[in-house]
Design an enzyme around this catalytic site. Structure first.
Site, PDB file in Angstrom:
ATOM      1  N   HIS A  35      -2.364   6.603   3.586  1.00 18.53           N
ATOM      2  CA  HIS A  35      -0.886   6.470   4.122  1.00 18.53           C
ATOM      3  C   HIS A  35      -0.163   7.812   3.532  1.00 18.53           C
ATOM      4  O   HIS A  35      -0.299   8.158   2.163  1.00 18.53           O
ATOM      5  CB  HIS A  35       0.065   5.500   3.649  1.00 18.53           C
ATOM      6  CG  HIS A  35      -0.157   3.984   4.180  1.00 18.53           C
ATOM      7  ND1 HIS A  35      -1.078   3.938   5.237  1.00 18.53           N
ATOM      8  CD2 HIS A  35      -0.032   2.775   3.789  1.00 18.53           C
ATOM      9  CE1 HIS A  35      -1.180   2.688   5.519  1.00 18.53           C
ATOM     10  NE2 HIS A  35      -0.478   2.116   4.691  1.00 18.53           N
ATOM     11  N   CYS A  48       0.876  -1.158   0.028  1.00 15.80           N
ATOM     12  CA  CYS A  48       0.298   0.026  -0.034  1.00 15.80           C
ATOM     13  C   CYS A  48       0.905   1.335  -0.007  1.00 15.80           C
ATOM     14  O   CYS A  48       0.417   2.267  -0.739  1.00 15.80           O
ATOM     15  CB  CYS A  48      -1.082  -0.096   1.195  1.00 15.80           C
ATOM     16  SG  CYS A  48      -0.473  -0.801   2.728  1.00 15.80           S
TER      17      CYS A  48
END
Ligand SMILES: NC(=O)c1ccc[n+]([C@@H]2O[C@H](COP(=O)([O-])OP(=O)(O)OC[C@H]3O[C@@H](n4cnc5c(N)ncnc54)[C@H](OP(=O)(O)O)[C@@H]3O)[C@@H](O)[C@H]2O)c1
Length: 348
Positions: free
Chosen positions: A244, A151
């Site tokens: 993120h 990710c």
């Protein structure tokens, strides 16, 4: 399109964070419908809605809530199996299904770096899908494995690919601030993360330092030749639910101006797939962006955002980058891969 004309798909790891996001995103998908779900033996045999601890904001799709969870050794009626399996078991289970002729579209780390397995961000390296033809299972049964990156790797790679392509890269340093949903559910205990930062995420630095080199690699002669630059990553878990964020510094091969770099960000090709975002990489000339609360759902979670490109005293440039970890970094990425596979007739 009529429901019955949609392509049947199964979700392995259907109860987890990525599995739930897959089921939620596929709930109203123009090409695919989820007709089978599977998880561990503990969940198998139980009705989905009775077993799952549903964490998505939308309801469980009607077509899925009454499905009985299968074992990850059962036969499926679907050709495409999305995998959101725990990486402790994903390796063997995904191979098992590829051997049996299924197209396994995986989120897990296990096969990402295998020489004959494509590790794909379609807007960056769709030519690597050709690796499927090298897989023994494809020749025997038509089954294969394709993977999407870690990710954080997706965010870093989408941000840097235009720079790499136009100016080359020599060195990259990245410090991540990663959301708790990246650790699955229930993930890190609240006592360990509220009001806190945890400066270690197991195996994460290694993935971020290696996966972009495969993704940016050139495909020729039936293999991927890895890109040749170095990455140093430091990873932190922070008390953010989704998305993120990262601070990235980079040195280019060819010197470039700020305007030239920013211009390159807009040069992504829109692949025109159902989950393709209108803008692949959005750039903010604003030091306060991107932010998880403001930019998480840009492009339905498929757009990566970057901001505040500025000179770096050590490498040439630094920039902030952000992406939704369970959508662009996981479930949405897998669905985009599957859309590409269907559109380009990789399914036997
Ligand atoms: N979360 C993210 O942002 C993210 C991003 C990119 C990639 N990934 C990767 O995607 C995968 C799933 O992550 P996650 O965050 O969704 O994890 P998770 O919430 O822990 O879910 C794991 C899933 O695997 C199933 N499972 C566990 N042991 C099993 C077994 N022995 N046999 C069959 N199924 C089993 C679980 O089913 P039960 O409920 O029955 O145990 C559950 O459905 C991991 O490989 C992870 O590294 C995650």
């Amino acid at each position: 399109m009529n429901l019955s004309n949609k392509i049947k798909t199964g979700v392995l790891g259907c109860t987890g964070a990525v599995g739930q996001k897959l089921i939620s995103l596929l709930g109203n998908h123009p090409l695919f419908e989820v007709t089978e779900v599977a998880a561990s033996d503990i969940s198998a045999g139980i009705k989905y809605s009775e077993r799952v601890n549903w964490k998505e904001s939308s309801d469980i799709p009607k077509s899925v809530k009454d499905l009985t969870i299968k074992k990850c050794s059962d036969e499926f009626d679907s050709k495409i199996l999305f995998s959101g399996l725990d990486s402790n078991v994903a390796g063997e289970i995904e191979e098992f299904y590829a051997n049996k002729g299924y197209a396994v579209v995986s989120n897990s780390k296990n096969h990402r770096m295998s020489a004959d397995v494509p590790l794909i961000i379609p807007e960056v390296n769709h030519s690597h899908f050709e690796l499927i033809h090298k897989q023994q299972t494809y020749k025997k049964s038509g089954g294969f494995i394709v993977t999407n990156p870690n990710c954080s790797t997706v965010v870093l790679a989408v941000t840097l690919y235009p720079v790499y392509k136009k100016f080359g890269l020599k060195k990259v340093m990245v410090t991540t601030m990663q959301a708790v949903s990246g650790a699955g559910y229930p993930g890190i205990p609240s006592m360990d993360i509220l009001g806190n930062v945890v400066p270690y995420i197991k195996d994460e630095e290694d993935k971020i330092e290696t996966e972009p080199l495969k993704i940016f690699g050139t495909f020729s002669g039936g293999a991927v030749k890895f890109a040749d630059f170095i990455i140093s990553a430091s990873c932190n878990r922070v008390p953010v639910r989704d998305g993120h964020t990262m601070s990235v510094s980079f040195e280019t091969e060819k010197k470039a101006s700020k305007n030239e770099i920013i211009k390159s960000f807009g040069e992504y090709e829109n692949l025109g797939l159902p989950s393709s975002p209108e803008v692949v990489l959005r750039y903010f000339d604003n030091p306060f962006r991107p932010q998880p609360l403001l930019d998480g759902m840009t492009g339905n979670g498929m757009t990566v955002s970057a901001g505040n490109l500025r000179e770096c005293n050590i490498l040439d440039w630094k920039i902030n980058a952000f992406g939704h970890n369970t959508i662009r970094g996981a479930a949405g990425a897998a669905i985009l891969n599957a859309e590409y596979l269907v559109k380009n007739k990789f399914l036997k």
